[in-house]
Design an enzyme around this catalytic site. Structure first.
Site, mmCIF file in Angstrom:
data_model
loop_
_atom_site.group_PDB
_atom_site.id
_atom_site.type_symbol
_atom_site.label_atom_id
_atom_site.label_comp_id
_atom_site.label_asym_id
_atom_site.label_seq_id
_atom_site.Cartn_x
_atom_site.Cartn_y
_atom_site.Cartn_z
ATOM 1 N N SER A 1 1.007 -1.001 -0.050
ATOM 2 C CA SER A 1 -0.112 -0.048 -0.074
ATOM 3 C C SER A 1 0.981 1.017 -0.082
ATOM 4 O O SER A 1 0.990 1.884 1.004
ATOM 5 C CB SER A 1 -0.918 -0.116 1.425
ATOM 6 O OG SER A 1 -1.780 -1.101 1.027
ATOM 7 N N ARG B 1 -4.301 0.561 4.169
ATOM 8 C CA ARG B 1 -4.005 1.002 5.306
ATOM 9 C C ARG B 1 -2.819 -0.100 5.625
ATOM 10 O O ARG B 1 -2.010 0.365 6.440
ATOM 11 C CB ARG B 1 -4.815 0.710 6.456
ATOM 12 C CG ARG B 1 -4.495 0.843 7.633
ATOM 13 C CD ARG B 1 -5.633 0.716 8.800
ATOM 14 N NE ARG B 1 -5.252 0.561 10.035
ATOM 15 C CZ ARG B 1 -5.899 0.476 11.223
ATOM 16 N NH1 ARG B 1 -7.395 0.430 11.062
ATOM 17 N NH2 ARG B 1 -5.597 0.549 12.340
ATOM 18 N N PRO C 1 -2.781 2.000 -3.644
ATOM 19 C CA PRO C 1 -3.000 1.346 -2.780
ATOM 20 C C PRO C 1 -3.056 -0.291 -2.588
ATOM 21 O O PRO C 1 -3.010 -0.776 -1.553
ATOM 22 C CB PRO C 1 -4.656 1.845 -2.253
ATOM 23 C CG PRO C 1 -5.226 2.302 -3.604
ATOM 24 C CD PRO C 1 -4.092 2.712 -4.311
ATOM 25 N N PHE C 2 -3.139 -0.649 -3.810
ATOM 26 C CA PHE C 2 -3.051 -2.191 -3.791
ATOM 27 C C PHE C 2 -2.072 -2.559 -4.799
ATOM 28 O O PHE C 2 -2.239 -3.069 -5.944
ATOM 29 C CB PHE C 2 -4.487 -2.696 -4.227
ATOM 30 C CG PHE C 2 -5.653 -2.283 -3.344
ATOM 31 C CD1 PHE C 2 -5.660 -2.920 -2.052
ATOM 32 C CD2 PHE C 2 -6.434 -1.299 -3.674
ATOM 33 C CE1 PHE C 2 -6.656 -2.444 -1.319
ATOM 34 C CE2 PHE C 2 -7.672 -0.887 -3.043
ATOM 35 C CZ PHE C 2 -7.724 -1.699 -1.708
ATOM 36 N N GLU D 1 -7.471 -0.549 -7.694
ATOM 37 C CA GLU D 1 -8.787 -1.163 -7.520
ATOM 38 C C GLU D 1 -8.903 -2.230 -6.698
ATOM 39 O O GLU D 1 -8.007 -3.211 -6.523
ATOM 40 C CB GLU D 1 -9.075 -1.672 -9.033
ATOM 41 C CG GLU D 1 -10.756 -2.140 -9.028
ATOM 42 C CD GLU D 1 -11.196 -2.515 -10.447
ATOM 43 O OE1 GLU D 1 -12.171 -2.608 -10.558
ATOM 44 O OE2 GLU D 1 -10.207 -2.674 -11.288
ATOM 45 N N LYS E 1 -14.537 2.238 -13.313
ATOM 46 C CA LYS E 1 -14.849 2.428 -14.723
ATOM 47 C C LYS E 1 -15.020 4.102 -14.893
ATOM 48 O O LYS E 1 -15.836 4.652 -14.217
ATOM 49 C CB LYS E 1 -16.138 1.811 -15.279
ATOM 50 C CG LYS E 1 -16.086 0.218 -15.187
ATOM 51 C CD LYS E 1 -15.217 -0.311 -16.269
ATOM 52 C CE LYS E 1 -15.487 -1.848 -16.247
ATOM 53 N NZ LYS E 1 -14.046 -2.387 -17.068
#
Length: 372
Positions: free
Chosen positions: A29, A38, A245-246, A263, A279
């Protein structure tokens, strides 16, 4: 389970310390977000490896008959563990990837006209130790389970010993490897311009004929790597240019996956399930006024909102098949999220799993996945 809190060490520094160990997994992250991203996790040295290739499952190189999903459920059930709510949620377990072609274990589909790269449909490494991070509170821990030992006493001894091994590795930070630019050749698409235009027109025709609502025309870009190409250096540059974040760096033998995604594909927390489809995208601008104008254009875009709502309806339908009646909800639709280089429209779809639906063993969230 043996848990040891550490003095803060940056996740990317921990990755450098463990980079020489087999099958490194870094769930990253890198982007700061008040609701997302987080936690981060770094791990290596799995005690077992589960692979699905050609529709068949194998564990540590031995083929296993049966449905790959049931085989995985049975495998994970061998390693139940307590779950501590005061720690980041992934407390060791299976980490890896599910490729899109894994859908062939769930549905009957025709063979693709153009074969892919013939990679495994899934690789999951089973880890007994993970270095976990809580970025909100700037805390990190070594979590060691002692698996695959089955005897409680020996499992406790292994958990402490493995925590000691990881602590020793993390106490010796490595300097990042310096790799000069230009370690990859020119990028080449599997489409020519003419072939791509033809594919787009074909999709338009199918939509107008009522045969489909939406299609994803995917391009594969390839480049030849030089002998000095370093995946970790590449990923460091990627997360610096496009913090997400991912993000993830997965070392699976000769295969390495570097991922930088905003996502969340799927989140499970007990019986609560959440998906966050994206999207609608527009490039950002360094000029603040122009950047705001572009964000406004995206939010007002009829085309982008229609595309987002379409995928939300699809996910509502999918979740309703496994959730309790009337529990599927859309708490956010077409909200604006801004990242380093783009603005996105993001929706949230939630639900409560039905009582007869099982995903992982009952004790503890065991699987961390990356969509590739």
């Amino acid at each position: 389970m043996h848990v040891r809190e550490l003095q803060w060490i940056e996740p990317i520094t921990a990755v450098q310390c463990l980079a020489h160990r087999p099958h490194l997994s870094f769930l990253d992250s890198a982007a700061t977000h008040e609701l997302l991203g987080r936690y981060s996790y770094v791990t290596c040295d799995p005690f077992s490896t589960y692979i699905v290739a050609g529709g068949r499952a194998s564990c540590n190189g031995e083929d296993i008959d049966g449905d790959p999903w049931e085989v995985l459920r049975t495998l994970l059930a061998n390693y139940p563990q307590e779950h501590r709510p005061d720690l980041p949620p992934f407390q060791a377990g299976a980490a890896g990837f599910f490729a899109y072609d894994l859908n062939r274990t769930l549905e009957r589909l025709p063979a693709p006209a153009i074969p892919g790269q013939r990679l495994p449909h899934s690789i999951l490494h089973l880890y007994d130790v993970v270095v976990s991070y809580d970025h909100r509170n700037n805390r990190c821990w070594i979590v060691s389970t002692g698996w695959p030992e089955q005897d409680p006493a020996r499992r406790g001894e292994r958990a402490r010993r493995r925590a000691d091994e990881f602590a020793a590795l993390l106490a010796n930070p490595k300097s990042p490897r310096i790799v000069l630019p230009g370690t990859a050749g020119a990028w080449n698409s599997n489409f020519s311009r003419e072939a791509y235009i033809t594919a787009v027109q074909r999709v338009i025709d199918l939509i107008l004929a009522g045969d489909l609502f939406q299609a994803n025309i995917a391009q594969r870009f390839t480049a030849r790597l030089s002998t000095i190409f370093d995946p970790l250096t590449f990923y460091r540059q990627l997360r610096s240019l496009n913090p997400a974040p991912f993000g993830a760096l997965l070392r699976c033998g000769k295969l390495t996956i570097a991922s930088s995604s905003p996502e969340r594909f799927l989140k499970l927390d007990g019986t609560k399930v959440e998906t966050r489809p994206i999207k609608g995208t527009i490039a950002r601008s360094v000029d603040s006024n122009e950047d705001q104008r572009r964000a406004n254009v995206l939010v007002a875009s009829e085309k982008d909102r229609a595309e987002n709502i379409m995928i939300v309806d699809l996910l509502r339908n999918d979740l309703s098949r496994v959730c309790t009646p009337h529990s599927v909800d859309v708490p956010a639709q077409c909200d604006l999220e801004s990242y380093a280089s783009v603005h996105h429209l993001v929706s949230i779809v939630t639900g409560t799993l039905a009582g007869d639906v099982k995903w992982t063993p009952e004790r503890g969230p065991w699987i961390a996945k990356v969509k590739v």
